[in-house]
Design a protein around this motif. Sequence first.
Motif, mmCIF file in Angstrom:
data_model
loop_
_atom_site.group_PDB
_atom_site.id
_atom_site.type_symbol
_atom_site.label_atom_id
_atom_site.label_comp_id
_atom_site.label_asym_id
_atom_site.label_seq_id
_atom_site.Cartn_x
_atom_site.Cartn_y
_atom_site.Cartn_z
ATOM 1 N N THR A 85 31.633 -56.076 45.146
ATOM 2 C CA THR A 85 30.685 -55.036 44.723
ATOM 3 C C THR A 85 30.369 -54.082 45.865
ATOM 4 O O THR A 85 30.343 -52.847 45.700
ATOM 5 C CB THR A 85 29.394 -55.676 44.206
ATOM 6 O OG1 THR A 85 29.709 -56.566 43.136
ATOM 7 C CG2 THR A 85 28.424 -54.619 43.711
ATOM 8 N N GLU A 88 33.331 -51.789 46.478
ATOM 9 C CA GLU A 88 33.408 -50.732 45.473
ATOM 10 C C GLU A 88 32.373 -49.645 45.733
ATOM 11 O O GLU A 88 32.646 -48.460 45.592
ATOM 12 C CB GLU A 88 33.213 -51.330 44.071
ATOM 13 C CG GLU A 88 34.377 -52.176 43.579
ATOM 14 C CD GLU A 88 35.627 -51.357 43.355
ATOM 15 O OE1 GLU A 88 35.512 -50.145 43.051
ATOM 16 O OE2 GLU A 88 36.737 -51.909 43.502
ATOM 17 N N ASP A 89 31.162 -50.062 46.128
ATOM 18 C CA ASP A 89 30.120 -49.087 46.437
ATOM 19 C C ASP A 89 30.520 -48.219 47.621
ATOM 20 O O ASP A 89 30.326 -46.988 47.628
ATOM 21 C CB ASP A 89 28.790 -49.782 46.720
ATOM 22 C CG ASP A 89 28.219 -50.444 45.482
ATOM 23 O OD1 ASP A 89 28.664 -50.078 44.370
ATOM 24 O OD2 ASP A 89 27.355 -51.338 45.618
ATOM 25 N N LYS A 91 33.536 -47.560 48.669
ATOM 26 C CA LYS A 91 34.664 -46.706 48.298
ATOM 27 C C LYS A 91 34.198 -45.508 47.481
ATOM 28 O O LYS A 91 34.690 -44.390 47.636
ATOM 29 C CB LYS A 91 35.681 -47.519 47.505
ATOM 30 C CG LYS A 91 36.929 -46.744 47.127
ATOM 31 C CD LYS A 91 37.912 -47.642 46.417
ATOM 32 C CE LYS A 91 39.174 -46.871 46.027
ATOM 33 N NZ LYS A 91 40.131 -47.738 45.306
ATOM 34 N N SER A 92 33.218 -45.748 46.596
ATOM 35 C CA SER A 92 32.725 -44.654 45.754
ATOM 36 C C SER A 92 31.924 -43.634 46.555
ATOM 37 O O SER A 92 31.843 -42.469 46.187
ATOM 38 C CB SER A 92 31.868 -45.210 44.618
ATOM 39 O OG SER A 92 30.715 -45.866 45.142
ATOM 40 N N LYS A 93 31.305 -44.084 47.661
ATOM 41 C CA LYS A 93 30.494 -43.191 48.478
ATOM 42 C C LYS A 93 31.287 -42.503 49.594
ATOM 43 O O LYS A 93 30.736 -41.683 50.329
ATOM 44 C CB LYS A 93 29.342 -43.975 49.105
ATOM 45 C CG LYS A 93 28.344 -44.505 48.079
ATOM 46 C CD LYS A 93 27.252 -45.321 48.742
ATOM 47 C CE LYS A 93 26.280 -45.877 47.698
ATOM 48 N NZ LYS A 93 25.221 -46.718 48.328
ATOM 49 N N ASN A 96 35.332 -37.549 49.799
ATOM 50 C CA ASN A 96 36.561 -37.226 49.072
ATOM 51 C C ASN A 96 37.035 -35.828 49.508
ATOM 52 O O ASN A 96 36.991 -34.861 48.754
ATOM 53 C CB ASN A 96 36.291 -37.286 47.567
ATOM 54 C CG ASN A 96 37.574 -37.213 46.761
ATOM 55 O OD1 ASN A 96 38.666 -37.380 47.303
ATOM 56 N ND2 ASN A 96 37.435 -36.915 45.466
#
Length: 249
Positions: A85, A88-89, A91-93, A96
């Motif tokens: 978890t 994933e957090d 990676k999402s933050k 980009n």
Amino acid sequence: MMGKLYLYFGITGIASILAWAVALGLFLYFARQAQRTKFYWIGAALAIGGLLLANINSHFIGQIEVDRSAEIAAGIERQRQLRATLAEDAKSKAANVRFAEDSPTDALDMAGLRNASQLDKYEAAAAEEEKYAYRRRGKQQRAVSAVPETGMGVVANASTVDAKQARTMLEPDFINANRLDRFNLLFARFAFWLALALVSFDYLSRFNLTRGHLWPLPISGHYLDNLWPKHLTTWFRSAARDDWRDYLE
């Protein structure tokens, strides 16, 4: 229920239960019968055996350990899910950001690493040389264990095996096994002390009997005569002189 009892106690514990249960049954059934003496002694022997087996069984019950493997596995799984978890957090933050001159390979963010198509001829030759360098090292000797040959490694392995062979149970079964063990010891001790009391009472009650008495110990006194009085007369139902002679002898 019997399957659980066998799991907790085994043959020794079940034998202890049968021994003191049969002893209590004999005491109850023959309490008011004339031939009770023989069965009282049989019951006393069973009560003693039941108490010994109950103590042996209690020793083995005391060596049982709680099986925590399921809880440990659940904890490891929770940690794995938590790490996933958090990853994933993160990676999402992550930023980009893409530049116009970045190639598809640059988008992978390989931390400075390049594939074979991006190497020049010198770098490719060096990589090929490093790839087959292990063949020129010759036959390698396997590393020897750092444990000295003093028997300490054998002792450590033996202790590990003993630890693995320790009897384990889930916590509910562990609690039930110890609870039943306490009850078994309680009834086994009760049967033993009851046997001792009944055998003693039966012996003293026959002490002053004309017939059916046991071999007496030198016990006498007013307290015994008051509880079980002596009979100063005897009634013979048989007129045979042999019966009189046997009795007088």
